[in-house]
Write an enzyme that holds these catalytic residues in place. Structure first.
Site, PDB file in Angstrom:
ATOM      1  N   GLY A 210       0.686  -1.412   0.041  1.00  0.00           N
ATOM      2  CA  GLY A 210      -0.182   0.064   0.160  1.00  0.00           C
ATOM      3  C   GLY A 210       1.039   1.258  -0.119  1.00  0.00           C
ATOM      4  CG  ASN A 211      -0.405   4.695  -1.366  1.00  0.00           C
ATOM      5  OD1 ASN A 211      -1.027   5.455  -0.827  1.00  0.00           O
ATOM      6  ND2 ASN A 211      -0.887   4.067  -2.509  1.00  0.00           N
ATOM      7  NE  ARG A 212       3.893   7.927   5.450  1.00  0.00           N
ATOM      8  CZ  ARG A 212       4.663   8.981   5.505  1.00  0.00           C
ATOM      9  NH1 ARG A 212       5.936   9.280   4.813  1.00  0.00           N
ATOM     10  NH2 ARG A 212       4.370   9.959   6.390  1.00  0.00           N
ATOM     11  CB  SER A 213      -2.622   8.395  -0.162  1.00  0.00           C
ATOM     12  OG  SER A 213      -3.646   9.271  -0.209  1.00  0.00           O
TER      13      SER A 213
END
Ligand SMILES: Cc1cc2nc3c(=O)[nH]c(=O)nc-3n(C[C@H](O)[C@H](O)[C@H](O)COP(=O)(O)O)c2cc1C
Length: 412
Positions: A210-213
């Site tokens: 995933g990513n930190r958005s």
């Protein structure tokens, strides 16, 4: 305002009662046109009592008043909720074998459809093609959203909440001269679809890449667009912040689901890709949780590139204003803008919002600094809390749409 509420025959027909009630309490003159199937799900007395008007599905009732065209001709707005696969197909092909069909064909009023059906039905190429055809011809499609379906199953296909359908429909016909309760009316009558959040690519049932958005920027944009009078659909990927009231939320998890949801809601007047989407997905997602024994000491994940959603939307939907976002880690301002301009050209979007991100910069609800680019270079800059930056971006978008309308650009 005179509102025709069409109801077709799905389980969600009972929720139409809530929408009718809300419209009547807001002072509108509501005329309900159910299909014959809808009347097997919800009773005529309920619809007549709530709408305070007679209800029929019969083309041959009250012939003296030419009801089959009169209702549509006099309507200021038509909202169909739920819209079944069958009714969507009939509307896409101009069929008029019942009162709902004749009413919609006889009308020049804005048409809002809130589809509801099982995920398998919604994902059928025929249904998707019919929805796209109706959207291209000017209908506004609100939802569907992901959630609990009729049985024990859940997925994309649930009807958007009645209050969200009503809010989106009323925003379409908002009187630009009316004093806006919140914000401006710069996007009154416009449909805006915004993606927000960060996609997740599963490795196995419990792990993902995933990513930190957090989705804060996209959610702020949805709020600002709603306040500017637009009918807003928010495609939210794993949002860490609540979606604003009065926007239709479509929840997704993976990049493929996000792409599908954006495609399903295009074309709109404005498409904004503010979500952080995974460039790659994992090959061979495991059905069971991978153990250390199976993976060994230095496991390798093989990744496959995901399709470029922004470039795809920009290519296929020339009648929209397509706005992309680029989160870059470039420290130097000139280099950041240089990268942004190259990306804008590569993707073919109309506008690109460039912002700097880093370990302590850009994510969550902190302040942000952005530059908005078009093909000619930087056209606006904004700095501050995401809510105020979002309002400035929406202003730039509204100005661009007004300009394109004046010059006839973007009407291809
Ligand atoms: C219990 C039940 C639930 C249904 N739910 C849906 C639904 O949610 N969406 C849909 O497209 N069709 C649904 N259908 C099928 C429609 O009722 C059927 O296609 C019908 O012909 C639709 O007619 P109409 O579009 O004229 O209302 C359902 C049928 C049954 C019996």
């Amino acid at each position: 305002m005179r509102v025709v509420v069409g109801i077709s025959g799905g389980i969600a027909a009972y929720k139409a009662a809530l929408a009718i009630r809300e419209l009547v309490l807001a002072g509108h003159d509501v005329h309900v046109v159910p299909t014959a199937s809808a009347l097997r799900f919800i009773g005529r007395p309920t619809l007549e009592a709530l709408s305070r008007n007679p209800v029929t599905d019969e083309v041959f009732d009250d012939v003296a008043s030419v009801r089959h065209v009169a209702l549509g001709q006099r309507a200021d707005l038509i909202v169909v909720l739920p819209a079944t696969a069958n009714t969507i197909a009939k509307l896409a092909h101009g069929l008029a074998d019942d009162l709902l069909g004749t009413t919609i064909l006889a009308s020049r009023a804005p048409l809002v459809l809130a589809p509801a059906m099982h995920t398998e039905m919604w994902e059928q190429a025929a249904v998707q093609a019919n929805v796209r055809l109706l959207a291209e011809r000017g209908a506004t499609i609100v939802g569907p959203v992901a959630g609990q379906l009729t049985g024990a199953d859940s997925g994309l296909g649930r009807m958007a909440e009645p209050a969200d359908v009503v809010a989106a429909a009323l925003a379409l016909v908002a009187d630009p001269a009316a004093p806006g309760a919140a914000g401006t009316d710069a996007l009154a009558g416009r449909s805006v679809v915004i993606s927000a959040g960060g996609t997740r690519e599963p490795i196995d049932p419990v792990r993902f890449l995933g990513n930190r958005s957090s989705g804060a920027m996209g959610v702020a944009l949805a709020e600002a667009a709603r306040d500017a009078g637009a009918a807003v659909t928010l495609v939210g990927a794993n949002l860490h912040v609540p979606a604003p009231d009065g926007v239709a939320l479509v929840e997704v998890e993976t990049t493929a689901q996000l792409a599908e949801a954006m495609e399903a809601h295009a074309p709109a007047d404005v498409l904004v890709m503010a979500a952080a989407v995974a460039d790659y997905r994992v090959d061979g997602v495991s059905d069971g949780k991978r153990s250390k024994e199976e993976w060994g000491e230095a496991p390798t994940l093989t990744l496959t590139q995901n399709p470029d959603i922004l470039a795809g939307l920009a290519q296929r939907a020339r009648q929209n204003l397509v706005v992309g976002f680029a989160a870059e880690t470039e420290a130097d301002d000139t280099a950041l803008i240089h990268r942004g301009r190259a990306k804008l050209a590569r993707k073919g979007a109309d506008l690109l919002v460039v912002n700097r991100v880093g370990h302590d910069e850009g994510f969550g609800s902190v302040a942000t600094r952005v530059s908005v680019l078009d093909a000619s270079g930087v056209i606006a800059e904004a700095h501050g809390a995401k809510a105020s930056v979002a309002r400035e971006i929406i202003e730039v978008i509204a100005t661009r749409i007004a300009r394109d309308q004046r010059t006839g650009e973007g009407e291809a």
